[in-house]
Each structure stands twice: as C-alpha cells, then as structure tokens.
Design a protein around this motif. Structure first.
Motif, short mmCIF file in Angstrom:
data_model
loop_
_atom_site.label_atom_id
_atom_site.label_comp_id
_atom_site.label_asym_id
_atom_site.label_seq_id
_atom_site.Cartn_x
_atom_site.Cartn_y
_atom_site.Cartn_z
N GLU A 362 52.96 62.57 23.55
CA GLU A 362 54.35 62.15 23.73
C GLU A 362 54.46 60.67 24.07
OE1 GLU A 362 56.18 64.62 26.63
OE2 GLU A 362 56.00 66.47 25.45
N ARG A 363 53.42 60.12 24.67
CA ARG A 363 53.45 58.70 25.07
C ARG A 363 53.25 57.77 23.88
NH1 ARG A 363 54.68 55.73 29.27
NH2 ARG A 363 52.64 54.70 29.44
N GLY A 364 52.94 58.31 22.72
CA GLY A 364 52.82 57.50 21.52
C GLY A 364 51.71 56.46 21.62
N LEU A 365 52.02 55.24 21.16
CA LEU A 365 51.01 54.19 21.10
C LEU A 365 50.59 53.71 22.48
CD1 LEU A 365 49.40 52.91 18.87
CD2 LEU A 365 51.11 51.09 18.71
N HIS A 366 51.40 53.96 23.51
CA HIS A 366 50.96 53.66 24.87
C HIS A 366 49.67 54.42 25.17
CE1 HIS A 366 55.10 52.15 25.34
NE2 HIS A 366 54.66 51.51 26.41
N ALA A 367 49.65 55.71 24.83
CA ALA A 367 48.46 56.53 25.05
C ALA A 367 47.31 56.09 24.15
CB ALA A 367 48.78 58.01 24.80
N GLY A 368 47.64 55.69 22.91
CA GLY A 368 46.60 55.22 22.00
C GLY A 368 45.90 53.98 22.51
N LEU A 369 46.65 53.02 23.01
CA LEU A 369 46.06 51.79 23.53
C LEU A 369 45.29 52.05 24.83
CD1 LEU A 369 48.90 49.17 22.83
CD2 LEU A 369 46.80 49.60 21.52
#
Length: 397
Positions: A362-369
């Motif tokens: 759910e956190r999107g690219l925040h989680a990816g980075l």
C-alpha cells in the motif's frame, strides 16, 4: 588535424554522456508512457530491468571478444547501436501492434550499445598516459552525471515546449551524440590496457576472496545509484504529487548535479583523499539519504534526500573500479567487464525490485525505496571487508 590522447579522453567523456542518455531518457518519459500506452508500474520497472539485463549480456560478450576485435571496432559498434536504439525508441512503439514491445526492442538495442560502452571506456582511460588513475576514473564517470543532468534539463524543457504527445522527437535529437562520437572514434589514438596474453586469468580472479567482495561492491553500487536515479522522476510526480517539470528538475536533475559534483571533487583532489575511507563515508550517507527520502514529513525534504543521494553514490561505481585496478593491475579488460556485469546486475535488480515492492504494498514506491536501502548498507559492510593488505596476502599465497 592530428588527433592526440586528449582527443581520446574527450571521446571517452562523450561515451559516458551517451551512456547517460541510454539509461535516463526513457525513465523521464515513464509518466508519458503510462498515460499514452496504459503501462503498469511493474511494466515500467521491467523496462529498466530489460535495459540492464541486456547490458549484462553485452558485457559478457564484450569480456570474451573485445580484446580480439579491438577497442576501436568495439567502440564503433557501441555507438552505432546506441544511436540506432534511440532512433528506434521514437519509431517502434508506433510502428508495431504493441507499443510496449516496441519500447522493449528499442531498449534492447541501445542496451547492447551501453553494455559495450561500459566494458570499453574505463579500460581505455586507464590505459592512457598519466599517474593519477583513480582521479582520472572519477572525472571520467562525472561525465555520466553531467550527461544525465543535461538529459534531465533538456528533455524536461522540450517536453514542456513541444507537449507530451510529441515526446518521440526527443530520441532522434539525443541520437546525434552517439552518432557524432562514432566518427570521433574512427580517428582518435587508442592503447591496450594489458596485452591479452599478459592478463590475469578469469579463473584466478574468481579464486580471490577480495575480488568476490569487489563484485559485491559493484552490485551494491549499481543498485544504490540506479534505483534512486531511475525512479526519482516517477516518485516525485506520483509519490509526492509534485508537477512533472519541477519534479524532474529537483529530483533526477539535482541527483545528477550532486553526483557530478562528488565525482568531480574526487577527480580534482582525489590523490589527497583516502578512497576507502571516502567510500565508507558515502555509503553510510547513502543509507541515511534513502531513509530521509522515504520517511521525511514534507515533500521538499523527501526531494532533498533524493537529490543528496546523488552525492552519496558518486564514488561507488568509479571507486570500486579504482580499488580493483589497484588490487589487480593485470586484470585487464576482462576484469573491468566482469565488474561492469555486476554493476549492471545491481542496476537491474535494484530498480526492478523497488517497482515490484511498490506494486505489492500500500505504501507504493515509498516501500520500494525503503527496501533498496539494503544495497548501500551492503556496500558499507563490503568496503570494510575489502583490504589492500588482504589482496597482497592472497597474491603471495
């Protein structure tokens, strides 16, 4: 006109500008591709993965055949494929039934060119007369940064002026640089770094624990640099809701500026700086920058973290090249090629894994980075394990 080694060096600089175009033009157009062709975040990340996977295959081929066909022919092939790939980027998505297949095919073509450039340019510069090799290597790699910054600024301004629907004009314009450098490499003088018969066998390199650590450093360097570099434009627009023009200039634009500043500083004053200590400092700083980008309470602070990541990764790639060249002076073209393969492997897995995590959470690219912050941490540990003294002991054993 008589061509000298200074002209060779300038051609190498343009080679890295070409590599910056290959790696950074398409990500700047990700939002355009997504809106025009209906691509998912994972599909965009797959384009990055495809680019660097292709470069890995090209690296493998180059390691085996570059010394046999010669530096000049290899450089000409690299720039020809780069120009053709960029031209294809503006044609194939509209020519083929599936625009995404067109994007993939263009990516493969310029990916081959980029792979050859990576294996070739660094050993060519390493072979040129002069003693300050680490500084020269860092200055060379700074032109990748200046090229990236040029791509960001010019592409952003032209998209604004021409309109997003006319994005296909841009690859044609950028193809002029590798096309021009193709003719330059037909004239400049070249030297061989290490004659093929004197090069350290690849098997012997892989028997060295220090060389295996160097490969870990390259993988981590590629992932640390390219994850933030490739996703910063998308992150600024989608994750932080910043307008595209501002997001591109503040995100990838300042990222490239700070990376270029870091490499230029070491290129000018590198002989006075302990490279290993500098790598320890910058890798620790990189972890902090990733965390600031993800957890900052304000979008401007996130963009600041993204931008400063450029400085923190500035020495990772050229620094690992220089550490390895010092430790294994007879590694030759094959050693640089193998290091480039692992750098590209990191440059593939890092951005792709960030895109995959972004789609799954759910956190999107925040989680990816956040996931990608493990790579500079791995580099920090690897630099502590890499010791010139250990390499000397291994060579004596």
């Amino acid at each position: 006109m008589k061509f000298t080694y200074r002209h060779t060096l300038h051609a190498c600089y343009l080679g890295y500008v070409t590599q910056a175009i290959n790696n950074n033009l398409a990500p700047l157009l990700f939002i355009v591709f997504q809106n025009q062709f209906g691509l998912s975040t994972e599909m965009l990340g797959r384009l990055i993965l495809l680019n660097f996977t292709t470069q890995i295959v090209a690296d493998l081929v180059a390691v085996r055949y570059v010394d046999r066909i010669g530096y000049r022919r290899s450089a000409l092939i690299a720039h020809l494929l780069s120009a053709l790939g960029l031209i294809s980027l503006g044609i194939l998505p509209f020519l083929l039934p599936s625009p995404y297949v067109g994007l993939c095919l263009a990516t493969i073509i310029y990916g081959w060119g980029g792979g050859f450039i990576e294996v070739l340019i660094s050993p060519i510069v390493e072979s040129l007369p002069g003693d300050a090799k680490a500084s020269a290597m860092s200055l060379l790699h700074s032109f990748y940064c200046w090229g990236q910054m040029l791509v960001v600024i010019v592409t952003t301004v032209l998209v604004r002026l021409l309109g997003a629907n006319h994005w296909y004009i841009l690859p044609f314009l950028w193809a002029l640089i590798p096309a021009t450098n193709f003719f330059r490499f037909t004239k400049v003088p070249l030297r061989v770094l290490v004659p093929e018969e004197q090069q350290m066998p690849i098997r012997e390199l892989f028997r060295s624990p220090s060389f295996l650590i160097a490969l870990l450093l390259m993988l981590s360097a590629g992932a640390s640099e390219l994850t933030m570099s490739q996703w910063s434009s998308y992150f600024a627009e989608q994750g932080l809701q910043v307008p595209k023009m501002i997001g591109d200039l503040i995100g990838p634009g300042l990222f490239a500026l700070f990376m270029g500043i870091g490499r230029t500083i070491y290129g000018v004053w590198g002989e006075r700086i302990d490279l290993r200590k500098a790598l320890l400092f910058t890798s620790a700083l990189c972890v902090l920058c990733y965390l600031l980008t993800v957890f900052a309470p304000h979008p401007l602070l996130s963009l600041a973290g993204c931008s400063l990541t450029g400085f923190s990764v500035s020495l990772m790639w050229p620094g690992t090249f220089s550490l390895s060249a010092r430790a294994f002076p007879f590694g030759g073209t094959a050693m640089f090629g193998i290091l480039a393969i692992f750098g590209d492997l990191g440059g593939s897995l890092g951005p792709w894994s960030a895109g995959l995590v972004a789609d799954l959470t759910e956190r999107g690219l925040h989680a990816g980075l956040l996931t990608a912050s493990v790579f500079p941490l791995a580099l920090l540990i690897g630099v502590q394990l890499f010791s010139p003294k250990k390499v000397t002991e291994e060579s004596k054993a």
